[in-house]
Design a protein around this motif. Structure first.
Motif, PDB file in Angstrom:
ATOM      1  N   ALA A 115       0.803  -1.228   0.000  1.00  0.00           N
ATOM      2  CA  ALA A 115       0.000   0.000   0.000  1.00  0.00           C
ATOM      3  C   ALA A 115       0.838   1.281   0.000  1.00  0.00           C
ATOM      4  N   PHE A 116       2.085   1.178   0.466  1.00  0.00           N
ATOM      5  CA  PHE A 116       2.915   2.378   0.649  1.00  0.00           C
ATOM      6  C   PHE A 116       4.035   2.455  -0.383  1.00  0.00           C
ATOM      7  N   CYS A 117       3.979   1.624  -1.429  1.00  0.00           N
ATOM      8  CA  CYS A 117       5.135   1.494  -2.330  1.00  0.00           C
ATOM      9  C   CYS A 117       4.811   2.000  -3.730  1.00  0.00           C
ATOM     10  N   ALA A 118       5.640   2.916  -4.207  1.00  0.00           N
ATOM     11  CA  ALA A 118       5.411   3.484  -5.538  1.00  0.00           C
ATOM     12  C   ALA A 118       5.688   2.464  -6.641  1.00  0.00           C
ATOM     13  N   SER A 195      16.146  -8.740  -0.100  1.00  0.00           N
ATOM     14  CA  SER A 195      15.021  -8.214   0.673  1.00  0.00           C
ATOM     15  C   SER A 195      13.724  -8.775   0.114  1.00  0.00           C
ATOM     16  N   THR A 196      12.892  -9.329   0.986  1.00  0.00           N
ATOM     17  CA  THR A 196      11.617  -9.899   0.513  1.00  0.00           C
ATOM     18  C   THR A 196      10.452  -9.403   1.353  1.00  0.00           C
ATOM     19  N   SER A 197       9.300  -9.340   0.690  1.00  0.00           N
ATOM     20  CA  SER A 197       8.071  -8.992   1.397  1.00  0.00           C
ATOM     21  C   SER A 197       7.487 -10.222   2.083  1.00  0.00           C
ATOM     22  N   LEU A 218       8.635  -6.223   7.149  1.00  0.00           N
ATOM     23  CA  LEU A 218       7.593  -6.617   8.106  1.00  0.00           C
ATOM     24  C   LEU A 218       6.443  -5.602   8.124  1.00  0.00           C
ATOM     25  N   HIS A 219       6.715  -4.410   8.548  1.00  0.00           N
ATOM     26  CA  HIS A 219       5.805  -3.255   8.440  1.00  0.00           C
ATOM     27  C   HIS A 219       4.547  -3.297   9.295  1.00  0.00           C
ATOM     28  N   ALA A 220       4.270  -4.415   9.951  1.00  0.00           N
ATOM     29  CA  ALA A 220       3.114  -4.471  10.855  1.00  0.00           C
ATOM     30  C   ALA A 220       3.331  -5.616  11.832  1.00  0.00           C
ATOM     31  N   TYR A 261      11.057  -2.018   8.532  1.00  0.00           N
ATOM     32  CA  TYR A 261       9.777  -1.526   9.062  1.00  0.00           C
ATOM     33  C   TYR A 261       9.618  -0.061   8.687  1.00  0.00           C
ATOM     34  N   VAL A 262       8.726   0.180   7.733  1.00  0.00           N
ATOM     35  CA  VAL A 262       8.456   1.557   7.304  1.00  0.00           C
ATOM     36  C   VAL A 262       7.475   2.183   8.285  1.00  0.00           C
ATOM     37  N   LEU A 263       7.859   3.282   8.895  1.00  0.00           N
ATOM     38  CA  LEU A 263       6.962   3.913   9.870  1.00  0.00           C
ATOM     39  C   LEU A 263       5.968   4.836   9.178  1.00  0.00           C
ATOM     40  N   ILE A 290      14.550   0.593  10.828  1.00  0.00           N
ATOM     41  CA  ILE A 290      13.383   1.483  10.779  1.00  0.00           C
ATOM     42  C   ILE A 290      13.551   2.433   9.594  1.00  0.00           C
ATOM     43  N   ILE A 291      12.536   2.464   8.740  1.00  0.00           N
ATOM     44  CA  ILE A 291      12.631   3.255   7.512  1.00  0.00           C
ATOM     45  C   ILE A 291      11.604   4.377   7.543  1.00  0.00           C
ATOM     46  N   PRO A 292      12.039   5.621   7.473  1.00  0.00           N
ATOM     47  CA  PRO A 292      11.043   6.694   7.365  1.00  0.00           C
ATOM     48  C   PRO A 292      10.305   6.561   6.029  1.00  0.00           C
ATOM     49  N   PHE A 293       8.998   6.686   6.075  1.00  0.00           N
ATOM     50  CA  PHE A 293       8.201   6.585   4.844  1.00  0.00           C
ATOM     51  C   PHE A 293       8.564   7.713   3.889  1.00  0.00           C
ATOM     52  N   ASN A 294       8.722   7.369   2.650  1.00  0.00           N
ATOM     53  CA  ASN A 294       8.949   8.396   1.645  1.00  0.00           C
ATOM     54  C   ASN A 294       7.697   8.583   0.804  1.00  0.00           C
ATOM     55  N   PRO A 295       7.083   9.715   0.936  1.00  0.00           N
ATOM     56  CA  PRO A 295       5.807   9.921   0.254  1.00  0.00           C
ATOM     57  C   PRO A 295       5.962  10.017  -1.252  1.00  0.00           C
ATOM     58  N   GLY A 338      14.065   2.230  -6.637  1.00  0.00           N
ATOM     59  CA  GLY A 338      12.797   1.722  -7.135  1.00  0.00           C
ATOM     60  C   GLY A 338      11.705   2.708  -7.452  1.00  0.00           C
ATOM     61  N   GLN A 339      11.943   3.980  -7.349  1.00  0.00           N
ATOM     62  CA  GLN A 339      10.806   4.860  -7.522  1.00  0.00           C
ATOM     63  C   GLN A 339      10.952   5.878  -8.630  1.00  0.00           C
ATOM     64  N   LEU A 340      12.112   5.980  -9.173  1.00  0.00           N
ATOM     65  CA  LEU A 340      12.309   6.938 -10.255  1.00  0.00           C
ATOM     66  C   LEU A 340      11.900   6.342 -11.596  1.00  0.00           C
ATOM     67  N   ALA A 357      11.132  10.247  -3.754  1.00  0.00           N
ATOM     68  CA  ALA A 357      12.272   9.525  -3.199  1.00  0.00           C
ATOM     69  C   ALA A 357      11.940   8.721  -1.963  1.00  0.00           C
ATOM     70  N   ARG A 358      12.392   7.515  -1.987  1.00  0.00           N
ATOM     71  CA  ARG A 358      12.279   6.649  -0.838  1.00  0.00           C
ATOM     72  C   ARG A 358      13.651   6.672  -0.159  1.00  0.00           C
ATOM     73  N   ASN A 359      13.664   6.337   1.072  1.00  0.00           N
ATOM     74  CA  ASN A 359      14.942   6.415   1.787  1.00  0.00           C
ATOM     75  C   ASN A 359      15.872   5.302   1.392  1.00  0.00           C
TER      76      ASN A 359
HETATM   77  N1  SAH Z   1      10.172  -6.222  -2.808  1.00  0.00           N
HETATM   78  C1  SAH Z   1      11.161  -6.294  -1.786  1.00  0.00           C
HETATM   79  C2  SAH Z   1      12.384  -5.457  -2.083  1.00  0.00           C
HETATM   80  C3  SAH Z   1      12.173  -4.112  -2.706  1.00  0.00           C
HETATM   81  S1  SAH Z   1      11.362  -2.904  -1.718  1.00  0.00           S
HETATM   82  C4  SAH Z   1      10.558  -5.933  -0.446  1.00  0.00           C
HETATM   83  O1  SAH Z   1       9.420  -5.490  -0.410  1.00  0.00           O
HETATM   84  O2  SAH Z   1      11.236  -6.153   0.556  1.00  0.00           O
HETATM   85  C5  SAH Z   1      12.682  -2.455  -0.569  1.00  0.00           C
HETATM   86  C6  SAH Z   1      12.192  -1.854   0.741  1.00  0.00           C
HETATM   87  O3  SAH Z   1      11.642  -0.531   0.540  1.00  0.00           O
HETATM   88  C7  SAH Z   1      11.086  -2.667   1.397  1.00  0.00           C
HETATM   89  O4  SAH Z   1      11.330  -2.818   2.774  1.00  0.00           O
HETATM   90  C8  SAH Z   1       9.882  -1.804   1.160  1.00  0.00           C
HETATM   91  O5  SAH Z   1       8.873  -2.080   2.080  1.00  0.00           O
HETATM   92  C9  SAH Z   1      10.436  -0.408   1.274  1.00  0.00           C
HETATM   93  N2  SAH Z   1       9.574   0.644   0.713  1.00  0.00           N
HETATM   94  C10 SAH Z   1       8.696   0.543  -0.295  1.00  0.00           C
HETATM   95  N3  SAH Z   1       8.056   1.727  -0.502  1.00  0.00           N
HETATM   96  C11 SAH Z   1       8.551   2.593   0.404  1.00  0.00           C
HETATM   97  C12 SAH Z   1       8.290   3.992   0.698  1.00  0.00           C
HETATM   98  N4  SAH Z   1       7.412   4.699   0.005  1.00  0.00           N
HETATM   99  N5  SAH Z   1       8.978   4.574   1.707  1.00  0.00           N
HETATM  100  C13 SAH Z   1       9.898   3.848   2.397  1.00  0.00           C
HETATM  101  N6  SAH Z   1      10.186   2.542   2.162  1.00  0.00           N
HETATM  102  C14 SAH Z   1       9.515   1.912   1.185  1.00  0.00           C
END
Ligand code: SAH
Ligand code: SF4
Length: 365
Positions: A115-118, A195-197, A218-220, A261-263, A290-295, A338-340, A357-359
């Motif tokens: 849900a939070f991934c571009a 890295s895997t979901s 993990l994220h939850a 874990y994206v906060l 811990i990963i700050p969410f990148n909008p 992964g987002q550009l 940009a994601r972190n």
């Molecule tokens: N598909 C794999 C690897 C690529 S994503 C996976 O999901 O693990 C790499 C990491 O970036 C994952 O932890 C993912 O949850 C995180 N990520 C995805 N979108 C993000 C966002 N908008 N902000 C911060 N982290 C994000």
């Protein structure tokens, strides 16, 4: 035509066997291609000219075409590659004092739609071939070269760019075997992280085929929230995922799993969530990242405030869990894994939109 760049050491030996050659030719070719960055058979001077000619008629050495190469003020460097049909994928180099990490992509897009991934929002285009996965490392090594001590600048690789590595297992494993091979990149298993979901059967398959360090997104802390954030959880819920993590550790090169874990502000960042995570992971040697969410445009979440982030990490640390926080780097060059790439699909415009940009992964052990 066979592209030799993505052939695993054993497949390369089979290729040479097909030409009536001895297996040691594979070691030679691996050295030329991956250690010395050669993509021209003529340069392989320890092979007879007749063999080089034969190779030319049967094979090529091709890496994905570089579309852009941008250097950030903080040293982060982003490489954008052509994935055909208007798609692009990216690799990001993150320099640190003790290591240089390349974050590579494994798919153009992703089916898993977190849900939070571009990347997920872009939909799925295709799996990258092994030559395209290892080709990102090949190209980046060519660009970055060696440090003054003669060591390669890229010392670590994380498969954390676009796509889900374990949904493209066969090609990922071939690429990993090349990364680990002493004649090629010679990276230790601890320096390569997938890295895997949480695709549980593929985690087991990776452990059997080519165990490397593992990061799990993990994220939850509970199934109901994770079902929403990481939809693959509906298929492989947390109890199964945790069991798979334990199995993975049985013969992994690392004695811990890294949980990412994206906060997300107000969603998964409460004190109670941190405490539930401690309980969830109690039986698993692990670290937390811990990963700050990148909008990104249209994203339904916000980044947790700094103080909340700090407090969340502190709760984990007080429970004795090593916890790192990802820094944001390279924002000036859109340098986030992964987002550009999805934004450059219309290359006739020749522009790249502003960052979503994601972190970057800079704190990974
Ligand atoms: N598909 C794999 C690897 C690529 S994503 C996976 O999901 O693990 C790499 C990491 O970036 C994952 O932890 C993912 O949850 C995180 N990520 C995805 N979108 C993000 C966002 N908008 N902000 C911060 N982290 C994000
Ligand atoms: Fe795919 Fe990973 Fe993004 Fe989820 S977070 S959509 S698995 S790339």
């Amino acid at each position: 035509m066979q592209n030799l760049l993505g052939l695993s050491p054993s497949d390369l030996a089979a290729f040479f066997a097909g030409l009536g050659e001895k297996p040691f030719r594979a070691a030679q070719a691996l050295r030329w291609m991956h250690r010395f960055g050669v993509d021209d058979f003529s340069a392989m001077t320890d092979m007879a000219k007749s063999l080089r000619e034969k190779m030319k008629t049967h094979a090529i050495i091709a890496s994905p075409a570089l579309l852009a190469d941008r250097l950030s003020d903080d040293g982060t460097r982003k490489f954008l590659f052509d994935a055909g049909a208007g798609n692009a994928v990216e690799a990001v180099f993150i320099p640190e004092a003790e290591r240089g990490t390349l974050c590579v992509s494994t798919q153009a897009g992703c089916t898993l739609n977190c849900a939070f991934c571009a990347t997920g929002k872009q939909g799925f285009n295709r799996n990258l071939a092994a030559s395209e996965i290892v080709g990102q490392l090949w190209q980046a090594n060519r660009a970055l070269g060696h440090d003054p001590r003669g060591e390669r600048v890229i010392s670590n690789v994380v498969l954390m760019g676009m796509g889900e590595p374990l949904a493209n297992l066969e090609n990922v494993v071939a690429a990993l075997r090349i990364m680990l091979d002493d004649n090629a990149y010679g990276l230790s298993r601890r320096r390569v992280t997938v890295s895997t979901s949480g695709i549980v059967p593929a985690m087991d398959a990776l452990r059997e085929a080519c165990p490397v360090a593992l990061a799990v997104s993990l994220h939850a802390p509970g199934d109901s929230l994770r079902d929403q954030l990481v939809p693959i959880n509906r298929k492989y819920p947390l109890a199964e995922l945790m069991a798979a993590c334990r199995r993975y550790l049985a013969d992994a090169p690392r004695d811990f799993i890294t949980f990412e874990y994206v906060l997300l502000d107000g969603v998964n960042d409460h004190d109670a969530d941190a405490r539930a995570l401690i309980a969830l992971t109690r039986r698993i040697p692990c670290k937390f990242n811990i990963i700050p969410f990148n909008p990104f445009p249209g994203a339904p979440y916000r980044r947790s405030p700094r103080e909340r982030t700090r407090r969340f990490a502190e709760i984990l640390m007080r429970a004795g869990i090593v916890t790192t926080m990802r820094k944001t780097r390279g924002d000036d060059i859109d340098a986030a894994c992964g987002q550009l790439a999805g934004q450059v699909r219309d290359r006739t415009r020749r522009t790249v939109e502003r960052p979503t940009a994601r972190n970057l992964m800079v704190e990974m052990a």
